[in-house]
Motif scaffolding. Sequence first.
Motif, short mmCIF file in Angstrom:
data_model
loop_
_atom_site.label_atom_id
_atom_site.label_comp_id
_atom_site.label_asym_id
_atom_site.label_seq_id
_atom_site.Cartn_x
_atom_site.Cartn_y
_atom_site.Cartn_z
N SER A 42 0.82 -1.20 0.00
CA SER A 42 0.00 0.00 0.00
C SER A 42 0.86 1.26 0.00
O SER A 42 0.34 2.36 -0.05
N GLY A 43 2.17 1.07 0.09
CA GLY A 43 3.06 2.22 0.16
C GLY A 43 3.28 2.69 1.59
O GLY A 43 4.20 3.43 1.88
N MET A 44 2.46 2.25 2.49
CA MET A 44 2.59 2.60 3.91
C MET A 44 3.36 1.48 4.61
O MET A 44 3.15 0.31 4.33
N SER A 45 4.22 1.87 5.50
CA SER A 45 4.99 0.88 6.25
C SER A 45 4.16 0.38 7.42
O SER A 45 3.47 1.14 8.09
N ASN A 46 4.23 -0.93 7.66
CA ASN A 46 3.54 -1.52 8.80
C ASN A 46 4.39 -1.48 10.05
O ASN A 46 3.99 -1.99 11.09
N LEU A 47 5.59 -0.90 9.95
CA LEU A 47 6.51 -0.85 11.09
C LEU A 47 6.09 0.27 12.05
O LEU A 47 5.58 1.30 11.63
N PRO A 48 6.32 0.06 13.34
CA PRO A 48 6.03 1.13 14.30
C PRO A 48 6.88 2.37 14.00
O PRO A 48 7.93 2.28 13.36
N GLU A 49 6.44 3.50 14.49
CA GLU A 49 7.13 4.76 14.22
C GLU A 49 8.58 4.75 14.67
O GLU A 49 9.45 5.25 13.98
N THR A 54 14.81 2.38 17.33
CA THR A 54 15.07 1.24 18.21
C THR A 54 16.13 0.33 17.62
O THR A 54 17.02 -0.15 18.33
N GLU A 55 16.06 0.11 16.31
CA GLU A 55 17.06 -0.73 15.65
C GLU A 55 18.45 -0.11 15.77
O GLU A 55 19.43 -0.81 16.06
N ASN A 56 18.56 1.18 15.59
CA ASN A 56 19.85 1.87 15.72
C ASN A 56 20.36 1.80 17.15
O ASN A 56 21.56 1.60 17.39
N ARG A 57 19.47 1.96 18.12
CA ARG A 57 19.87 1.87 19.53
C ARG A 57 20.35 0.47 19.86
O ARG A 57 21.32 0.29 20.60
N LEU A 58 19.69 -0.54 19.29
CA LEU A 58 20.09 -1.93 19.52
C LEU A 58 21.49 -2.18 18.95
O LEU A 58 22.33 -2.81 19.59
N LYS A 59 21.74 -1.69 17.73
CA LYS A 59 23.07 -1.85 17.13
C LYS A 59 24.13 -1.16 17.98
O LYS A 59 25.22 -1.70 18.19
N GLU A 60 23.80 0.03 18.47
CA GLU A 60 24.76 0.76 19.31
C GLU A 60 25.03 0.01 20.61
O GLU A 60 26.18 -0.08 21.06
N MET A 61 23.99 -0.56 21.20
CA MET A 61 24.16 -1.31 22.45
C MET A 61 25.00 -2.57 22.22
O MET A 61 25.85 -2.92 23.04
N LYS A 62 24.80 -3.25 21.08
CA LYS A 62 25.62 -4.42 20.77
C LYS A 62 27.07 -4.02 20.58
O LYS A 62 27.98 -4.72 21.02
N TRP A 63 27.28 -2.88 19.91
CA TRP A 63 28.63 -2.38 19.70
C TRP A 63 29.30 -2.07 21.04
O TRP A 63 30.44 -2.45 21.28
N LYS A 64 28.57 -1.40 21.95
CA LYS A 64 29.11 -1.09 23.28
C LYS A 64 29.40 -2.36 24.06
O LYS A 64 30.40 -2.45 24.76
N LYS A 65 28.51 -3.36 23.93
CA LYS A 65 28.73 -4.64 24.63
C LYS A 65 30.03 -5.28 24.15
O LYS A 65 30.82 -5.78 24.96
N ASP A 66 30.26 -5.27 22.84
CA ASP A 66 31.48 -5.84 22.30
C ASP A 66 32.71 -5.11 22.82
O ASP A 66 33.73 -5.73 23.16
N ILE A 67 32.63 -3.79 22.91
CA ILE A 67 33.74 -3.00 23.44
C ILE A 67 33.98 -3.34 24.90
O ILE A 67 35.13 -3.53 25.33
N PHE A 68 32.90 -3.45 25.68
CA PHE A 68 33.04 -3.81 27.10
C PHE A 68 33.65 -5.19 27.26
O PHE A 68 34.49 -5.41 28.13
N LEU A 69 33.23 -6.14 26.43
CA LEU A 69 33.79 -7.49 26.52
C LEU A 69 35.28 -7.48 26.19
O LEU A 69 36.07 -8.18 26.83
#
Length: 112
Positions: A42-49, A54-69
Amino acid sequence: MVQALPCISDGALSLDGGMIRTTGVFCLGSREDVDVKFPKSSGMSNLPENYFETENRLKEMKWKKDIFLDDIRREQTLLDHAKFSFEIKKQEFVRFLAESSPYATQAQARAR
């Protein structure tokens, strides 16, 4: 799809409904034989706003976790090295005390 036959080994499906199966069955041009259908967008995304945020924050958190490890591994290596060095110095100190104590000196004198 017919031109691509030499490159197709497991079967293929075109966006217009053509199908080539591994058994050699061709369904080209006749949409009635094709069981696969594609939904229309329909041209409209079914994804939440906030999905991409949230996806970018998740990637950043994974990156920080790897640095901490990595930091934890490095600190653990330093700690292990410090413990090893401490044990060596402790053994040297205990040996020095044993050799320099008056009791050890008296025992050595008697042994002569």
